[in-house]
Scaffold this active site. Structure first.
Site, PDB file in Angstrom:
ATOM      1  N   GLU A   1       0.789  -1.230   0.000  1.00 52.84           N
ATOM      2  CA  GLU A   1       0.000   0.000   0.000  1.00 52.84           C
ATOM      3  C   GLU A   1       0.821   1.280   0.000  1.00 52.84           C
ATOM      4  O   GLU A   1       0.288   2.351  -0.287  1.00 52.84           O
ATOM      5  CB  GLU A   1      -0.962  -0.035   1.187  1.00 52.84           C
ATOM      6  CG  GLU A   1      -2.033  -1.096   0.963  1.00 52.84           C
ATOM      7  CD  GLU A   1      -2.801  -1.444   2.207  1.00 52.84           C
ATOM      8  OE1 GLU A   1      -2.198  -2.070   3.110  1.00 52.84           O
ATOM      9  OE2 GLU A   1      -3.982  -1.110   2.304  1.00 52.84           O
TER      10      GLU A   1
HETATM   11  N1  MCN Z   1       7.189  -8.149  -0.226  1.00 54.44           N
HETATM   12  C1  MCN Z   1       8.548  -8.250  -0.406  1.00 54.44           C
HETATM   13  N2  MCN Z   1       9.397  -7.572   0.413  1.00 54.44           N
HETATM   14  C2  MCN Z   1       8.926  -6.757   1.381  1.00 54.44           C
HETATM   15  C3  MCN Z   1       7.544  -6.607   1.559  1.00 54.44           C
HETATM   16  C4  MCN Z   1       6.676  -7.352   0.756  1.00 54.44           C
HETATM   17  O1  MCN Z   1       8.980  -8.939  -1.324  1.00 54.44           O
HETATM   18  N3  MCN Z   1       9.772  -6.093   2.171  1.00 54.44           N
HETATM   19  C5  MCN Z   1       6.256  -8.871  -1.104  1.00 54.44           C
HETATM   20  C6  MCN Z   1       5.434  -9.940  -0.371  1.00 54.44           C
HETATM   21  O2  MCN Z   1       6.096 -11.167  -0.357  1.00 54.44           O
HETATM   22  C7  MCN Z   1       4.159  -9.959  -1.202  1.00 54.44           C
HETATM   23  C8  MCN Z   1       4.004  -8.531  -1.685  1.00 54.44           C
HETATM   24  O3  MCN Z   1       5.309  -7.955  -1.595  1.00 54.44           O
HETATM   25  O4  MCN Z   1       4.321 -10.789  -2.298  1.00 54.44           O
HETATM   26  C9  MCN Z   1       3.027  -7.714  -0.853  1.00 54.44           C
HETATM   27  O5  MCN Z   1       3.284  -7.929   0.487  1.00 54.44           O
HETATM   28  P1  MCN Z   1       2.561  -7.093   1.652  1.00 54.44           P
HETATM   29  O6  MCN Z   1       2.907  -5.670   1.517  1.00 54.44           O
HETATM   30  O7  MCN Z   1       2.838  -7.794   2.928  1.00 54.44           O
HETATM   31  O8  MCN Z   1       0.999  -7.180   1.305  1.00 54.44           O
HETATM   32  P2  MCN Z   1      -0.025  -8.383   1.397  1.00 54.44           P
HETATM   33  O9  MCN Z   1       0.545  -9.643   0.911  1.00 54.44           O
HETATM   34  O10 MCN Z   1      -0.715  -8.329   2.702  1.00 54.44           O
HETATM   35  O11 MCN Z   1      -0.994  -7.920   0.187  1.00 54.44           O
HETATM   36  C10 MCN Z   1      -1.951  -6.975   0.293  1.00 54.44           C
HETATM   37  C11 MCN Z   1      -1.651  -5.633  -0.321  1.00 54.44           C
HETATM   38  C12 MCN Z   1      -2.907  -4.915  -0.297  1.00 54.44           C
HETATM   39  S1  MCN Z   1      -3.529  -4.599   1.235  1.00 54.44           S
HETATM   40  C13 MCN Z   1      -3.617  -4.651  -1.448  1.00 54.44           C
HETATM   41  S2  MCN Z   1      -5.138  -3.905  -1.355  1.00 54.44           S
HETATM   42  C14 MCN Z   1      -3.079  -4.999  -2.700  1.00 54.44           C
HETATM   43  C15 MCN Z   1      -1.659  -5.213  -2.706  1.00 54.44           C
HETATM   44  O12 MCN Z   1      -1.129  -5.765  -1.646  1.00 54.44           O
HETATM   45  N4  MCN Z   1      -3.822  -5.445  -3.715  1.00 54.44           N
HETATM   46  C16 MCN Z   1      -3.203  -5.872  -4.852  1.00 54.44           C
HETATM   47  N5  MCN Z   1      -1.066  -5.384  -3.883  1.00 54.44           N
HETATM   48  C17 MCN Z   1      -1.793  -5.802  -4.966  1.00 54.44           C
HETATM   49  N6  MCN Z   1      -1.177  -6.183  -6.095  1.00 54.44           N
HETATM   50  C18 MCN Z   1      -1.901  -6.708  -7.098  1.00 54.44           C
HETATM   51  N7  MCN Z   1      -1.292  -7.074  -8.206  1.00 54.44           N
HETATM   52  N8  MCN Z   1      -3.246  -6.844  -7.015  1.00 54.44           N
HETATM   53  C19 MCN Z   1      -3.912  -6.442  -5.934  1.00 54.44           C
HETATM   54  O13 MCN Z   1      -5.213  -6.596  -5.863  1.00 54.44           O
END
Ligand code: MCN
Ligand code: FES
Ligand code: FES
Length: 909
Positions: free
Chosen positions: A868
Site C-alpha cells: 500500500e
Molecule cells: N514483499 C517483499 N518484500 C517486502 C515486503 C513485501 O517482497 N519487504 C512482497 C510480499 O512477499 C508480497 C508482496 O510484496 O508478495 C506484498 O506484500 P505485503 O505488503 O505484505 O501485502 P499483502 O501480501 O498483505 O498484500 C496486500 C496488499 C494490499 S492490502 C492490497 S489492497 C493490494 C496489494 O497488496 N492489492 C493488490 N497489492 C496488490 N497487487 C496486485 N497485483 N493486485 C492487488 O489486488
C-alpha cells in the site's frame, strides 16, 4: 445455429455454434480454451485478445458468425506452453508482469501481433500499440510489460540469447532479495492458471448458473417481490429470495468499536424490507444456462416505494434526511483525536496558520477480472464457497450467521484472482452463491458482468476534509486540527476503522506535538465503501500534504525544507502518539534533494506559455497490519518426497502470496539446503489452512512472513542431526519426529483509544514521492512525466515483486490524481467511464530507490510490507506539482482537464 469450420492453433475445428455468441464464448466454453480471459466483456481491456488471420481481435465483442470457414485463430495456448514457452512468455515471467496475471494472455497475444509486423519497435511504439489497442493492466503500471516486450523482441531478432530471459540462481543459493520469478508466473504467462470463471466452466454438469435481480434505484422500501412468472421461465430451477434464507439474512460488519451507533447487521444478503443502494440484490434466478437465468430475472416483479436517495454525506447529514437504516442515525460513528495540549490557544498565538478544505473522490478499483464465485455442498455436508475472498477466515464469520450455517459447516476458499486492490476485503457474492447452493442443493456459479462489478462492489470512500496547521517562525509545526466526514455508503462494515485511519494518517510523516481532530462516518445511498489499497491514507495524506505546501508558501520556505524540518526523527511521535520504529525520512529526503533540485531546474527550463512544468513532493506512510495485536498462523509440513509445504491462508490478490511464502520459507530453511522449487505453498481454504488473517493492510509479509519464519525454524530445530545436517522425511518418520510445525506470530500492538492514541501498527512503510508534471494550459490536461519514490520497506524479499507493487500502486495513484471516479453511476460504470489509465496515460519513467538499511525488528528477516505504500500519496505529490506548474491548487480530485482550466480561470476547484 450455424456450422463453422476453422483452425485454432493449427488444429482443424468443425463445430456447430450459435451465431450470436462471441468468439470468446465459443473458444472458452465449447473448445475449452480458457487461456483466453474475459474481463470487461465490452472491448475495453484486451484480456480476450486472439489473433484472427494475423490480426488482433477482441474476442469478447467479435461475433462467431463473423469468423469464416477456413479462418485461422491463435490463442495463448497456441503461442507457447509451460514446457515450451515463447520468448514473450519467458520475458513476461522474467520482468514480473505476472502479478495477478489476468491480463497477461491478452498482452502477449497483442505483443505477438505487434512484433510480427514490426520486429524492432521503440518503447514508445510499444506503448502506443497497447494504448491504441486498449490493452489494460491494473497491476503493473505497464513499465514491466514494455520491458518484457523489448527483451522478447531482442531475442526474436537474435540480438539476445533466450537463456538471458531465465533466472540465474545465485551461487550461494539464496533467493531472498533477488528477482527469482514467482511460482505461479509460468501458469499466468501461458494462460494455464484457472481463475474463478475458468473453474466455473470446469464444474460438474448440472451446475446452476445464476443471474441477479437488482435494484435500479438507490433507496426504496420493498412492498412486494413477485417471482411467479420468473419461476415458469424455461430452464429455471429456482428463484431464491430472502424468504429462502434460513439465517439472519445479514452480513455482519463485525463492528470494531463500541461507540459505533450501529450494530453492524445492516447489509442484507438479499434485500427484504429495503433497497439501500443501486444494484442491491433482491432475488437470484438459478437456471440451467446463464441466458435462461437472465431472461427469467427480467420477469421478477419488484414493487417499490421509492425514497429520497442521499448520494453524498452532506445530503445524508441534512436535518430532514431520513435514517437510511431506521433506528440508526446516518452519522453513526465519531472518531476523536486528542494528542498533546489543546490546540485552540496554540492556533490563536501561532505566527503562521493555514487552513483548507479537500475532497478525495470515490475511487473505483477497476480490476480487470470482474467479481466471480461459486458454491456447492461437499460430500461431508459442508457448504464450500469459492470466491475472490482476500479474508477467507474473516468472511466465514461475516456470512455464516446470515446464511444460518454453523461455522463448522461452511468453508471459504480463495480462487486465483485477477486483482482486488481491497474491494474483496468485503464479502461480495459469497452470501449470494451460498444462499443459492443451500436453497437448491446444487452447485451454483455466479459471475458479475462489468457493469455489475462496477456498481455492486465497494469503492474507496470519499473524505471531505477540513484541516489546519499552526507553525512557528522557523516553520516548525506546532499543532494540527482536523474535521472530516467519511461517506461510507449504506453498509457500515469497516467504516469506523476507516474513520480511524483519518486520525492515524492526516499529518503522518511529521512530528506534530499537538493535535485535535474529529472524523464522522456517514451512511449514504451511494455505493458502499470498501477498503481500497492504502485504505484511508490517500484521503488523509492528500489533505495534509497539500496543506503542507500551502504552509511552506505562506512562510516563504521551500516544500522540501519544511518537510525536512518536521519529519520524524528520534523523539518524534506520529499522530497516534507512537514513536516510529525507524527514522528513515531524513536520509530519504536528503537522497531526493538533488533529484528535486534538478527537476525544478528542468521544469523551469522546459516550461513554455502553453506547457507549464512543475514539481511536487509528498511524504508517504502506511501501517502494516490490522490495528493492535494482529496475528497469523502458518504450518510448515515435511512431505514424503522431502519437499516442504507452507500451509497458510495468505490470500493472493495478485500481489505475490506465492512468492511471499516461498521466498520467506526458503530464507528460513536455507540451513537445510533445500532449493526453492522444492518449497510448495497452499491456496487459502478455511477447512484446510490455518488462519493467517486477511491480505489487507500490507500485513502478510510482516505477519504471515514471521509465522513462516517461526514454523520453519521449529522444523529446523527438530530435524537437525548432531552432525549439523537435517533429517529427510524417512529419517524424521523413523525418529518419530513431527512432520508438521506450527508458527504463530502476534505483534505487540495496542489499538487506538477513543482519543486516537495507541500503538496501532508496530511496523510501518515510509517513503517520499517526487512528481514531475506538465500542464497544458490550453486544454487543462495534466501529464505525469516522471515519478520517483524513495521507499523504505525494510528488507526486500523479492525485488521483482516489490518493483511491481510500486509501479502498479503509483499507476493507481496517477489515476486517482487525474481521472478516476465513481460518482455518476451510469457514466462511471465501465473502465473508460471510470477513468482507467491506459499505457500512455502513465509515464514510462518511474524511479524507485530502496532504503534497506532500516531492517524491521518485528518483520521477518527485516522486512516491512510494501503493497500500500505506493498508493498512499503519489496523487498528493502530483497535486503539489500541478500547483507548482500553473498555480492551480486542486482541492477536489480528480484533477480533470475541465477542473484545471477552471482553476486557470481563477475558480476554486
Ligand atoms: N514483499 C517483499 N518484500 C517486502 C515486503 C513485501 O517482497 N519487504 C512482497 C510480499 O512477499 C508480497 C508482496 O510484496 O508478495 C506484498 O506484500 P505485503 O505488503 O505484505 O501485502 P499483502 O501480501 O498483505 O498484500 C496486500 C496488499 C494490499 S492490502 C492490497 S489492497 C493490494 C496489494 O497488496 N492489492 C493488490 N497489492 C496488490 N497487487 C496486485 N497485483 N493486485 C492487488 O489486488
Ligand atoms: Fe474483451 Fe475486455 S476487451 S474482455
Ligand atoms: Fe495485469 Fe493484473 S497483471 S491486470
Amino acid at each position: 445455429m450455424i456450422q463453422r469450420h476453422f483452425f485454432v492453433n493449427g488444429i482443424e475445428r468443425n463445430i456447430i455454434v450459435d451465431g450470436n455468441d462471441s468468439l470468446a464464448k465459443v473458444l472458452r466454453e465449447q473448445l475449452g480454451l480458457t487461456g483466453t480471459k474475459v474481463g470487461c466483456g465490452q472491448g475495453q481491456c484486451g484480456a480476450c485478445n486472439v489473433i484472427l488471420n494475423g490480426k488482433l481481435v477482441r474476442s469478447c465483442t467479435f461475433r462467431i458468425d463473423k469468423v469464416n470457414d477456413g479462418d485461422s485463430i491463435t490463442t495463448i495456448e497456441g503461442i507457447g506452453t509451460p514446457q515450451k514457452m515463447h520468448p514473450l512468455q519467458k520475458a513476461f515471467v522474467k520482468h514480473g508482469v505476472t502479478q495477478c496475471g489476468f491480463c497477461n494472455p491478452g498482452f502477449i497475444i497483442s505483443a505477438k501481433v505487434l512484433l510480427d509486423s514490426n520486429p524492432s519497435p521503440t518503447r514508445e511504439e510499444v506503448r502506443e500499440w497497447f494504448h491504441k489497442n486498449r490493452n489494460a493492466c491494473r497491476c503493473t503500471g505497464y513499465i514491466p510489460i514494455i520491458n518484457a516486450v523489448m527483451d522478447a523482441a531482442k531475442v526474436l531478432r537474435g540480438e539476445m540469447d533466450e537463456s538471458e530471459l531465465e533466472f540465474k540462481m545465485p551461487e550461494d543459493g539464496k533467493i531472498w532479495g533477488t528477482t527469482y520469478p514467482r511460482p505461479t508466473a509460468v501458469a499466468k504467462a501461458t494462460g494455464t492458471l484457472d481463475y474463478g470463471a475458468d473453474l466455473g466452466l470446469k464444474m460438474p454438469k448440472g451446475t446452476l448458473q445464476l443471474a441477479l435481480v437488482q435494484a435500479t434505484v438507490s433507496h426504496a422500501n420493498i412492498k412486494n417481490i413477485d417471482i411467479s412468472e420468473a419461476e415458469k421461465m424455461p430452464g429455471v430451477y429456482k428463484v431464491v429470495t430472502h424468504k429462502d434464507i434460513k439465517g439472519r439474512n445479514r452480513i455482519t460488519g463485525l463492528i470494531t468499536f463500541p461507540t459505533n451507533k450501529g450494530d453492524g447487521w445492516d447489509r442484507p444478503i438479499l434485500c427484504d424490507e429495503k433497497v439501500f443502494q443501486f444494484g442491491d440484490a433482491i432475488a437470484i434466478v438459478c437456471a440451467d444456462t446463464y441466458e435462461n437465468a437472465c431472461a427469467a430475472a427480467e420477469k421478477v416483479k419488484v414493487d417499490l416505494e421509492v425514497l429520497p436517495a442521499y448520494m453524498s454525506a452532506p445530503a445524508a447529514m441534512a436535518e430532514d434526511a431520513l435514517e437510511i437504516h431506521p433506528g440508526t442515525p446516518n452519522v453513526y460513528y465519531v472518531q476523536n483525536l486528542e494528542k498533546g495540549e489543546p490546540t485552540a490557544p496554540i492556533f490563536e498565538k501561532a505566527p503562521y496558520v493555514v487552513e483548507d478544505d479537500f475532497y478525495v473522490q470515490r475511487q473505483p478499483h477497476m480490476t480487470i477480472e470482474p467479481d466471480v464465485g461459486f458454491a456447492y455442498i461437499d460430500d461431508n455436508g459442508v457448504l464450500k464457497i469459492h470466491s475472490k475472498t482476500i479474508g477467507a477466515h474473516l468472511h466465514l464469520l461475516m456470512i455464516a450467521p446470515g446464511l444460518g450455517v454453523e461455522p463448522d459447516k461452511i468453508a471459504l476458499v480463495s480462487n486465483p484472482m485477477g486483482g482486488t486492490f481491497g474491494y474483496k476485503f468485503c464479502p461480495t457474492m459469497e452470501g449470494l452463491v451460498g444462499a443459492a447452493a443451500l436453497a437448491t442443493g446444487k452447485p451454483c456459479f455466479l459471475r458479475y458482468n462489468y457493469f455489475q462489478h462496477m456498481t455492486y462492489t465497494g469503492k474507496r470512500s470519499p473524505f471531505f476534509v477540513n484541516i489546519k496547521f499552526a507553525a512557528d517562525d522557523e516553520g516548525k509545526i506546532l499543532a494540527m486540527e482536523t474535521d472530516y466526514i467519511v461517506d461510507h455508503g449504506p453498509y457500515s462494515e469497516f467504516g469506523d476503522l476507516l474513520t480511524l485511519r483519518g486520525a492515524q494518517f492526516m499529518g503522518a510523516g511529521y512530528n506534530i506535538p499537538n493535535i485535535r481532530g474529529r472524523g464522522q462516518t456517514v451512511c449514504t445511498n451511494h455505493v458502499w465503501g470498501s477498503p481500497f489499497r492504502a485504505y484511508g491514507s490517500p484521503q488523509s495524506l492528500y489533505s495534509s500534504e497539500l496543506l503542507m505546501d500551502e504552509l511552506a508558501e505562506k512562510i516563504g520556505m521551500d516544500p522540501w525544507e519544511i518537510r525536512y524540518k518536521n519529519c520524524y526523527r528520534p523523539g518524534s511521535t506520529n499522530p497516534s502518539g507512537q514513536e516510529p520504529e525507524v527514522f528513515s525520512y531524513p536520509e530519504m529526503l536528503e537522497a531526493i534533494k538533488p533529484r528535486y533540485e534538478e527537476a525544478k531546474e528542468r521544469a523551469k527550463r522546459e516550461s513554455t506559455d502553453k506547457i507549464k512544468k512543475g514539481v511536487g513532493l509528498s511524504m508517504a506512510v502506511y501501517g502494516c497490519g490490522i490495528d493492535g495485536p494482529d496475528s497469523s498462523e502458518v504450518w510448515a509440513v515435511l512431505n514424503p518426497d522431502d519437499t516442504v509445504t507452507v500451509v497458510a491462508a495468505w490470500e493472493d490478490h495478485g500481489q505475490g502470496a506465492d512468492m511471499g511464502m516461498v521466498g520467506t520459507a526458503h530464507e528460513a530453511l536455507r540451513p537445510m539446503g533445500i532449493t526453492p522449487d522444492r518449497i510448495r505453498f497452499t491456496w487459502p481454504d478455511t477447512s484446510k489452512t490455518p488462519n493467517s488473517g486477511p491480505s489487507g493492510g500490507s500485513r502478510q509479509q510482516v505477519l504471515t512472513g514471521s509465522a513462516i519464519r517461526i514454523a520453519c525454524s521449529e522444523m529446523l530445530k527438530s530435524l537437525r542431526k548432531p552432525d549439523g545436517t537435517y533429517m529427510n522425511y524417512a529419517e524424521a518418520v523413523s525418529a518419530g519426529k513431527p512432520l508438521k510445525y506450527v508458527g504463530k506470530y502476534t505483534v505487540p500492538g495496542v489499538p487506538c483509544d477513543e482519543k486516537g492514541q495507541g500503538r496501532p501498527f508496530v511496523v510501518y512503510m515510509y517513503g517520499v514521492f517526487l512528481a514531475e508534471v506538465s500542464v497544458n494550459t490550453e486544454t487543462g490536461k495534466v501529464a505525469v512525466d516522471k515519478m520517483t519514490l524513495m521507499a523504505d520497506i525494510g528488507k526486500v524479499n523479492n525485488r521483482l515483486v516489490t518493483d511491481g507493487q510500486i509501479y502498479g500502486g503509483i499507476a493507481q495513484g496517477i489515476g486517482l490524481a487525474l481521472s478516476e471516479d465513481f460518482e455518476d453511476i451510469k457514466r462511471h460504470s465501465s473502465l473508460i467511464g471510470g477513468g482507467f489509465p491506459y499505457a500512455k496515460d502513465l509515464p514510462d519513467d518511474i524511479e524507485i530507490v530502496y532504503f534497506e538499511n532500516y531492517p524491521r525488528e518485528l518483520g521477518p528477516f527485516g522486512a516491512a510490507g510494501v503493497g500500500e505504500l505506493p498508493l498512499s500519496s503519489p496523487h498528493a505529490a502530483i497535486g503539489n506539482a500541478i500547483y507548482h506548474a500553473c498555480g492551480v491548487r486542486v482541492h477536489r480530485l480528480p484533477a480533470t482537464p475541465e477542473k484545471v482550466l477552471a482553476g486557470l480561470r481563477g475558480e476554486r476547484v
